[in-house]
Design a protein around this motif. Structure first.
Motif, PDB file in Angstrom:
ATOM      1  N   VAL A 147       0.927  -1.253   0.085  1.00 15.66           N
ATOM      2  CA  VAL A 147      -0.155   0.075  -0.147  1.00 15.66           C
ATOM      3  C   VAL A 147       0.823   1.231  -0.162  1.00 15.66           C
ATOM      4  CG1 VAL A 147      -1.871   1.084   1.201  1.00 15.66           C
ATOM      5  CG2 VAL A 147      -1.728  -1.235   1.281  1.00 15.66           C
ATOM      6  N   SER A 148       0.606   2.261  -0.882  1.00 14.78           N
ATOM      7  CA  SER A 148       1.508   3.329  -0.891  1.00 14.78           C
ATOM      8  C   SER A 148       0.857   4.252   0.086  1.00 14.78           C
ATOM      9  CB  SER A 148       1.425   3.990  -2.361  1.00 14.78           C
ATOM     10  OG  SER A 148      -0.071   4.569  -2.576  1.00 14.78           O
ATOM     11  N   ALA A 149       1.878   5.506   0.200  1.00 16.37           N
ATOM     12  CA  ALA A 149       1.404   6.557   1.079  1.00 16.37           C
ATOM     13  C   ALA A 149      -0.030   7.073   1.071  1.00 16.37           C
ATOM     14  CB  ALA A 149       2.652   7.550   0.978  1.00 16.37           C
ATOM     15  N   ASP A 150      -0.509   7.406  -0.343  1.00 18.53           N
ATOM     16  CA  ASP A 150      -1.833   7.681  -0.334  1.00 18.53           C
ATOM     17  C   ASP A 150      -2.975   6.697  -0.150  1.00 18.53           C
ATOM     18  OD1 ASP A 150      -1.604   6.234  -2.772  1.00 18.53           O
ATOM     19  OD2 ASP A 150      -1.906   7.859  -4.062  1.00 18.53           O
ATOM     20  N   GLY A 151      -2.594   5.393  -0.069  1.00 15.79           N
ATOM     21  CA  GLY A 151      -3.459   4.721   0.354  1.00 15.79           C
ATOM     22  C   GLY A 151      -3.785   3.541  -0.828  1.00 15.79           C
ATOM     23  N   SER A 152      -3.098   3.623  -1.983  1.00 16.39           N
ATOM     24  CA  SER A 152      -3.579   2.828  -3.194  1.00 16.39           C
ATOM     25  C   SER A 152      -2.575   1.739  -3.082  1.00 16.39           C
ATOM     26  CB  SER A 152      -3.125   3.668  -4.385  1.00 16.39           C
ATOM     27  OG  SER A 152      -1.973   4.283  -4.520  1.00 16.39           O
ATOM     28  N   ALA A 153      -3.214   0.807  -3.803  1.00 22.49           N
ATOM     29  CA  ALA A 153      -2.380  -0.613  -3.742  1.00 22.49           C
ATOM     30  C   ALA A 153      -1.413  -0.412  -4.781  1.00 22.49           C
ATOM     31  CB  ALA A 153      -3.511  -1.664  -4.457  1.00 22.49           C
ATOM     32  N   VAL A 154      -0.095  -1.170  -4.590  1.00 27.05           N
ATOM     33  CA  VAL A 154       1.126  -1.127  -5.278  1.00 27.05           C
ATOM     34  C   VAL A 154       1.623  -2.265  -5.393  1.00 27.05           C
ATOM     35  CG1 VAL A 154       2.270   0.212  -3.865  1.00 27.05           C
ATOM     36  CG2 VAL A 154       3.056   0.296  -6.297  1.00 27.05           C
ATOM     37  N   ARG A 155       2.220  -2.942  -6.433  1.00 25.25           N
ATOM     38  CA  ARG A 155       3.081  -3.926  -6.416  1.00 25.25           C
ATOM     39  C   ARG A 155       4.578  -3.469  -6.182  1.00 25.25           C
ATOM     40  NH1 ARG A 155       5.366  -7.600 -10.448  1.00 25.25           N
ATOM     41  NH2 ARG A 155       4.897  -5.803 -11.872  1.00 25.25           N
ATOM     42  N   LEU A 156       5.198  -4.210  -5.263  1.00 26.81           N
ATOM     43  CA  LEU A 156       6.770  -3.870  -4.725  1.00 26.81           C
ATOM     44  C   LEU A 156       7.517  -3.842  -5.947  1.00 26.81           C
ATOM     45  CD1 LEU A 156       8.774  -3.239  -2.652  1.00 26.81           C
ATOM     46  CD2 LEU A 156       9.057  -5.949  -2.702  1.00 26.81           C
ATOM     47  N   TYR A 157       7.427  -4.692  -6.904  1.00 25.62           N
ATOM     48  CA  TYR A 157       8.418  -4.451  -8.135  1.00 25.62           C
ATOM     49  C   TYR A 157       8.137  -3.460  -8.783  1.00 25.62           C
ATOM     50  CZ  TYR A 157      10.853  -8.901  -6.668  1.00 25.62           C
ATOM     51  OH  TYR A 157      11.458  -9.797  -6.069  1.00 25.62           O
ATOM     52  N   ASP A 158       6.940  -2.743  -8.800  1.00 26.04           N
ATOM     53  CA  ASP A 158       6.470  -1.665  -9.711  1.00 26.04           C
ATOM     54  C   ASP A 158       7.112  -0.574  -9.277  1.00 26.04           C
ATOM     55  OD1 ASP A 158       4.955  -3.134 -11.634  1.00 26.04           O
ATOM     56  OD2 ASP A 158       3.191  -2.843 -10.807  1.00 26.04           O
ATOM     57  N   ALA A 159       7.465  -0.579  -7.718  1.00 23.48           N
ATOM     58  CA  ALA A 159       7.794   0.752  -7.272  1.00 23.48           C
ATOM     59  C   ALA A 159       9.288   0.653  -7.375  1.00 23.48           C
ATOM     60  CB  ALA A 159       7.408   0.503  -5.766  1.00 23.48           C
ATOM     61  N   LEU A 160      10.187  -0.535  -7.641  1.00 25.53           N
ATOM     62  CA  LEU A 160      11.562  -0.426  -7.425  1.00 25.53           C
ATOM     63  C   LEU A 160      11.991  -0.069  -8.813  1.00 25.53           C
ATOM     64  CD1 LEU A 160      12.103  -3.759  -5.395  1.00 25.53           C
ATOM     65  CD2 LEU A 160      12.359  -1.543  -4.449  1.00 25.53           C
ATOM     66  N   GLY A 161      13.233   0.290  -8.759  1.00 27.61           N
ATOM     67  CA  GLY A 161      14.140   0.537 -10.062  1.00 27.61           C
ATOM     68  C   GLY A 161      13.788   1.674 -10.901  1.00 27.61           C
ATOM     69  N   PRO A 162      14.538   2.798 -10.777  1.00 29.29           N
ATOM     70  CA  PRO A 162      15.555   3.088 -10.041  1.00 29.29           C
ATOM     71  C   PRO A 162      15.311   3.389  -8.530  1.00 29.29           C
ATOM     72  CG  PRO A 162      14.976   5.046 -11.132  1.00 29.29           C
ATOM     73  CD  PRO A 162      13.980   4.032 -11.599  1.00 29.29           C
ATOM     74  N   SER A 163      14.142   3.677  -7.911  1.00 30.96           N
ATOM     75  CA  SER A 163      13.942   3.860  -6.837  1.00 30.96           C
ATOM     76  C   SER A 163      14.136   2.766  -5.914  1.00 30.96           C
ATOM     77  CB  SER A 163      12.349   4.234  -6.476  1.00 30.96           C
ATOM     78  OG  SER A 163      12.050   5.629  -7.277  1.00 30.96           O
ATOM     79  N   TRP A 164      14.405   3.052  -4.570  1.00 32.36           N
ATOM     80  CA  TRP A 164      14.503   2.295  -3.550  1.00 32.36           C
ATOM     81  C   TRP A 164      13.014   2.157  -2.841  1.00 32.36           C
ATOM     82  CZ3 TRP A 164      19.424   0.512  -0.832  1.00 32.36           C
ATOM     83  CH2 TRP A 164      20.520   0.905  -1.422  1.00 32.36           C
ATOM     84  N   ALA A 165      12.925   1.230  -1.802  1.00 36.43           N
ATOM     85  CA  ALA A 165      11.491   1.458  -1.266  1.00 36.43           C
ATOM     86  C   ALA A 165      11.698   1.040   0.278  1.00 36.43           C
ATOM     87  CB  ALA A 165      10.576   0.164  -1.659  1.00 36.43           C
ATOM     88  N   VAL A 166      10.996   1.786   0.878  1.00 35.17           N
ATOM     89  CA  VAL A 166      10.773   1.340   2.430  1.00 35.17           C
ATOM     90  C   VAL A 166       9.631   1.084   2.847  1.00 35.17           C
ATOM     91  CG1 VAL A 166      10.717   2.695   4.720  1.00 35.17           C
ATOM     92  CG2 VAL A 166      12.652   3.339   3.037  1.00 35.17           C
ATOM     93  N   LEU A 167       9.513  -0.223   3.539  1.00 36.74           N
ATOM     94  CA  LEU A 167       8.156  -0.655   4.123  1.00 36.74           C
ATOM     95  C   LEU A 167       8.148  -0.163   5.573  1.00 36.74           C
ATOM     96  CD1 LEU A 167       8.254  -3.991   2.256  1.00 36.74           C
ATOM     97  CD2 LEU A 167       6.914  -2.079   1.621  1.00 36.74           C
ATOM     98  N   GLY A 168       7.434   0.824   5.980  1.00 36.83           N
ATOM     99  CA  GLY A 168       7.370   1.218   7.175  1.00 36.83           C
ATOM    100  C   GLY A 168       6.752   2.789   7.656  1.00 36.83           C
ATOM    101  N   ALA A 169       6.916   3.124   8.340  1.00 41.75           N
ATOM    102  CA  ALA A 169       6.499   4.630   8.677  1.00 41.75           C
ATOM    103  C   ALA A 169       7.181   5.657   8.124  1.00 41.75           C
ATOM    104  CB  ALA A 169       6.667   4.883  10.441  1.00 41.75           C
ATOM    105  N   PRO A 170       6.557   6.669   7.852  1.00 42.22           N
ATOM    106  CA  PRO A 170       7.057   7.862   6.853  1.00 42.22           C
ATOM    107  C   PRO A 170       8.555   8.414   7.488  1.00 42.22           C
ATOM    108  CG  PRO A 170       4.810   8.127   7.193  1.00 42.22           C
ATOM    109  CD  PRO A 170       5.110   7.024   8.012  1.00 42.22           C
ATOM    110  N   ALA A 171       8.492   8.466   8.748  1.00 39.79           N
ATOM    111  CA  ALA A 171      10.061   8.726   9.133  1.00 39.79           C
ATOM    112  C   ALA A 171      11.225   7.892   8.858  1.00 39.79           C
ATOM    113  CB  ALA A 171      10.222   8.593  10.710  1.00 39.79           C
ATOM    114  N   TYR A 172      11.047   6.535   8.229  1.00 44.23           N
ATOM    115  CA  TYR A 172      12.120   5.948   7.873  1.00 44.23           C
ATOM    116  C   TYR A 172      12.184   6.196   6.472  1.00 44.23           C
ATOM    117  CZ  TYR A 172      11.571   2.691  11.800  1.00 44.23           C
ATOM    118  OH  TYR A 172      11.731   2.195  13.009  1.00 44.23           O
ATOM    119  N   ALA A 173      11.166   6.582   5.689  1.00 45.02           N
ATOM    120  CA  ALA A 173      11.261   6.755   4.262  1.00 45.02           C
ATOM    121  C   ALA A 173      12.216   8.247   3.948  1.00 45.02           C
ATOM    122  CB  ALA A 173      10.243   7.050   3.655  1.00 45.02           C
ATOM    123  N   ASP A 174      11.861   9.163   4.928  1.00 39.61           N
ATOM    124  CA  ASP A 174      12.388  10.500   5.260  1.00 39.61           C
ATOM    125  C   ASP A 174      13.867  10.426   5.447  1.00 39.61           C
ATOM    126  OD1 ASP A 174      10.217  11.779   4.609  1.00 39.61           O
ATOM    127  OD2 ASP A 174       9.762  12.084   6.709  1.00 39.61           O
TER     128      ASP A 174
END
Length: 488
Positions: A409-436
């Motif tokens: 689930v993305s920050a806006d509440g929409s469903a997303v597949r993990l591999y769609d989010a990766l490359g070139p991005s990294w992904a953080v699964l956790g609270a927003p503070a970790y992503a910051d």
């Protein structure tokens, strides 16, 4: 254009690296000595991990619709069916199906993706020399001198880049010579996998390819075959073997070739600002279908690290982790494929007895089927023993392990597949503070979470789908990033 990176070689490895770098905002030029794209099949397809890498690169497209699924490998000995090995989608590892298709189609999909990203391949540009400088590399390509920050040598087993960098490529031949051809044949065998026939010293393998009655045939050359056999000689010998084993005939020949199986591994993957990937760094037996997929994996691993260095977000020493992670993988592939070749080719009476009465019958055992399928898939690849790996045992997925694709689930509440989010991005699964915290050092980071997961814990997923860090303290994540990336 003055590029950040010059990629030498427009095969699957070079194209995958160029796509990943281009999408990360790195200025890339791709040189290839050929006059244009190859049209012959060469490598036969994608293992499950190769499918995942192309998916993360946005280059998979409709390849699954055009490729043939790999369901099984059937083995006959002395005319009798002796084993049938289900393969292609290791369920326990939660990966996609393997695909049989022409390497030319895979390269075409990667070129299309590179074009979408604003890149191109410059054909007819043989690289004839490199001159390394403290802050860059001077490349002589065709009649042009190009200066760049980094060079990626993905120019194959006879790599000019590797030789110019003075990197050794030790190894040995495994077997004298193999013959192969793509042919149209009315072969009464399933087209959902490969079929192999062993008869004494003789071996024949048939792999279906997309197209009407199109097959790849491969066999060891006969002892009286010349070193450079003519296409008619190759087709004639393959035709005689096909008639002997399958009572089938070749209707027409698309392409023939011969090659010697070598086992070689570069002394190092990096010399200053020059890096090697794919066949320029490692070559081995084609048995097991590991070569192209290993090269594509090299490209993805190298590209996200090189992008961080080019962007000034990491010290150049980060690139040493590329060799530390990928060279052991290639070493393992060399050992595995060499052993498989020695077993299958049956050089010597004792080896053939073991092959026919021990090794092949074992393929009917459930535990052996699972072991072979998972090993071939490359989904087991882990970097937990590398510099970013876990230093101690812990339950579940550990740093360095592959994280299977799954719904998030993305920050806006929409469903997303993990591999769609990766490359070139990294992904953080956790609270927003970790992503910051992660964005401060890494730049492109996608904040996600799993349904029902504990928000006090977080996982940092690398662009190549492997776990980088996990913990419950944003300060610990910051410390890990400072150590992993260094101070550029």
């Amino acid at each position: 254009m003055t590029p950040d990176v010059v990629v030498v070689g427009a095969g699957p490895t070079g194209l995958a690296a160029a796509c990943a770098l281009q999408e990360a905002g790195v200025a890339v030029r791709v040189f290839d000595k050929a006059d244009g794209p190859a049209v012959t099949s060469r490598a036969l397809g994608l293992q499950p991990r190769g499918v995942e890498v192309l998916d993360r690169l946005g280059a998979l497209g409709d390849l699954p619709e055009h490729g043939l699924p790999v369901e099984r490998v059937s083995v006959h000995v002395d005319g009798r069916p002796l084993a049938s090995l289900p393969i292609g989608r290791p369920a326990r590892l939660h990966g996609p199906a393997a695909l049989l298709m022409s390497q030319a189609d895979i390269e075409g999909a990667l070129r299309d993706r590179l074009t979408e990203l604003g890149g191109t391949v410059e054909w007819g540009m043989p690289v004839t020399g490199l001159a390394t400088e403290p802050d860059g590399v001077a490349v002589r390509a065709g009649d042009t001198d190009v200066r760049c920050g980094w060079v990626v040598g993905a120019d194959g087993a006879h790599s000019v880049v590797r030789k110019a960098a003075g990197i050794g490529f030790p190894g040995v031949p495994i077997i004298e010579r193999f013959l192969l051809a793509d042919v149209h044949a009315a072969l009464d065998q399933p087209r959902d996998g490969a079929t192999a026939w062993a008869r004494g010293r003789k071996l024949l393998a048939a792999f279906p390819l997309p197209g009407d009655d199109l097959w790849r045939l491969m066999t060891p050359a006969s002892p009286d075959m010349p070193d450079n056999p003519a296409p008619d000689d190759i087709a004639g010998y393959l035709g005689s073997r096909l008639a002997e084993e399958a009572d089938a005939t070749i209707d027409s020949v698309v392409w023939t070739s011969s090659f010697r199986i070598q086992r070689r591994l570069a002394d190092t993957y990096r010399s200053g600002r020059v890096l090697l990937a794919g066949d320029a760094a490692h070559i081995h037996s084609p048995f097991g279908g590991q070569g192209m997929n290993t090269g594509i994996g090299d490209a993805e691993n190298l590209a996200f690290k090189l992008a961080l260095v080019v962007a000034g977000r990491a010290d150049a020493r980060l690139l040493d982790t590329y060799e530390a992670e990928r060279r052991p993988i290639a070493g393992d592939v060399l050992k595995t494929t060499s052993s498989l070749t020695e077993i299958v080719a049956g050089q010597g009476r004792a080896a053939r007895l073991i092959r026919d009465h021990v090794a092949i019958p074992l393929l009917n055992r459930t535990w052996m089927r699972q072991l072979v399928a998972e090993k071939a898939s490359q989904l087991q690849v882990s970097y937990r023993r590398g510099p970013w790996g876990a230093s101690r045992w812990s339950p579940g997925i550990r740093p360095g392990d592959r994280v299977p694709d799954h719904d998030c689930v993305s920050a806006d509440g929409s469903a997303v597949r993990l591999y769609d989010a990766l490359g070139p991005s990294w992904a953080v699964l956790g609270a927003p503070a970790y992503a910051d915290v992660a964005r401060d050092r890494l730049g492109a980071v996608v904040a996600l979470h799993d349904d029902g997961s504990d928000s006090s814990h977080a996982r940092l997923i690398r662009p190549d789908g492997h776990l980088a860090w996990r913990g419950s303290d944003p300060a610990a994540l910051r410390a890990w990033l400072d150590t992993a990336l260094g101070r550029p």
